[in-house]
Design an enzyme around this catalytic site. Structure first.
Site, short mmCIF file in Angstrom:
data_model
loop_
_atom_site.label_atom_id
_atom_site.label_comp_id
_atom_site.label_asym_id
_atom_site.label_seq_id
_atom_site.Cartn_x
_atom_site.Cartn_y
_atom_site.Cartn_z
N GLN A 20 -14.71 2.43 2.67
CA GLN A 20 -14.01 1.94 1.47
C GLN A 20 -13.76 3.10 0.52
O GLN A 20 -14.69 3.80 0.12
CB GLN A 20 -14.84 0.85 0.78
N ASP B 13 0.87 -1.19 0.00
CA ASP B 13 0.00 0.00 0.00
C ASP B 13 0.90 1.23 0.00
O ASP B 13 1.89 1.29 0.74
CB ASP B 13 -0.89 -0.03 1.25
N ILE B 14 0.58 2.20 -0.85
CA ILE B 14 1.44 3.39 -0.96
C ILE B 14 1.13 4.46 0.08
O ILE B 14 1.72 5.54 0.06
CB ILE B 14 1.37 4.05 -2.36
N HIS C 112 -6.55 -5.40 3.79
CA HIS C 112 -5.31 -4.81 4.29
C HIS C 112 -4.65 -5.80 5.26
O HIS C 112 -5.33 -6.34 6.14
CB HIS C 112 -5.58 -3.52 5.08
N HIS D 126 -10.44 -5.41 -1.49
CA HIS D 126 -9.07 -5.55 -0.99
C HIS D 126 -9.07 -5.78 0.51
O HIS D 126 -9.90 -5.25 1.24
CB HIS D 126 -8.21 -4.33 -1.33
P1 5GP Z 1 -9.66 1.57 1.58
O1 5GP Z 1 -9.74 2.97 2.14
O2 5GP Z 1 -10.52 1.42 0.35
O3 5GP Z 1 -9.92 0.50 2.61
O4 5GP Z 1 -8.14 1.36 1.16
C1 5GP Z 1 -7.62 1.75 -0.07
C2 5GP Z 1 -6.13 1.71 0.04
O5 5GP Z 1 -5.59 1.75 -1.26
C3 5GP Z 1 -5.52 2.88 0.81
O6 5GP Z 1 -4.82 2.40 1.95
C4 5GP Z 1 -4.61 3.54 -0.20
O7 5GP Z 1 -3.40 4.00 0.36
C5 5GP Z 1 -4.37 2.45 -1.21
N1 5GP Z 1 -4.11 2.92 -2.56
C6 5GP Z 1 -4.85 3.82 -3.26
N2 5GP Z 1 -4.32 4.02 -4.49
C7 5GP Z 1 -3.24 3.20 -4.57
C8 5GP Z 1 -2.26 2.95 -5.61
O8 5GP Z 1 -2.31 3.51 -6.71
N3 5GP Z 1 -1.28 2.05 -5.33
C9 5GP Z 1 -1.21 1.39 -4.13
N4 5GP Z 1 -0.20 0.53 -3.97
N5 5GP Z 1 -2.10 1.60 -3.13
C10 5GP Z 1 -3.10 2.51 -3.34
#
Ligand code: 5GP
Ligand code: ZN
Length: 136
Positions: free
Chosen positions: A93, A30-31, A101, A99
């Site tokens: 989300q 994750d970036i 984590h 996804h």
């Molecule tokens: P959510 O908030 O949907 O549970 O998590 C999405 C995750 O995707 C976040 O932790 C965010 O940092 C990660 N993320 C978003 N865009 C990218 C990307 O382009 N590359 C990577 N490696 N992670 C991403």
């Protein structure tokens, strides 16, 4: 899904730091830069979240989560993992491609990966009556 950032990572159009890959799943860093070792596990086939995916996808993704968790503990000197998921915008989300984590953990690492809730508003029995399933 043409505009999905994680589908672009699967296709290679967007680069990623791959941790693990098999026929059906991909894991990459994750970036966010929010915590050391933050990994995302995704299905290669687009689906939005746990509400949208079929049982095969769920099975594949959870098998990969287990493989990575075991790898982190057995080969990378971690002690445990947090496994987190947000399914739907209401749950936080932000990327609409399923996804999980994984946050690798060490004893006494000081990471706060568990939400501290402010306290329930309703009696537990009241909520229980509403959410229990017919089988119970
Ligand atoms: P959510 O908030 O949907 O549970 O998590 C999405 C995750 O995707 C976040 O932790 C965010 O940092 C990660 N993320 C978003 N865009 C990218 C990307 O382009 N590359 C990577 N490696 N992670 C991403
Ligand atoms: Zn996608």
């Amino acid at each position: 899904m043409e505009e999905c950032i994680f589908c672009k990572i699967v296709s290679g159009e967007v680069s990623s730091m791959k941790v693990y890959e098999d026929e059906y799943t991909l894991a990459f860093m994750d970036i966010a830069g929010d915590v050391d070792g933050h990994i995302l596990v995704i299905p290669k086939e687009h689906c939005k979240n746990i509400l949208d995916c079929n049982y095969h996808v769920l099975n594949d993704i959870m098998n990969t989560v287990k493989k990575i968790a075991e790898h982190l503990v057995e080969n990378c000197r971690y002690d445990g993992v947090n496994i987190l998921n947000a399914s739907d915008e209401s749950a936080g989300q932000s990327v609409p491609h399923f996804h999980i984590h994984i946050i690798p953990r060490r004893n006494n690492d000081g990471i706060d990966a568990w939400p501290v809730f402010e306290g329930a508003n309703c009696e537990i029995e009241e909520i229980y009556r509403k959410i229990k399933m017919d089988e119970c």
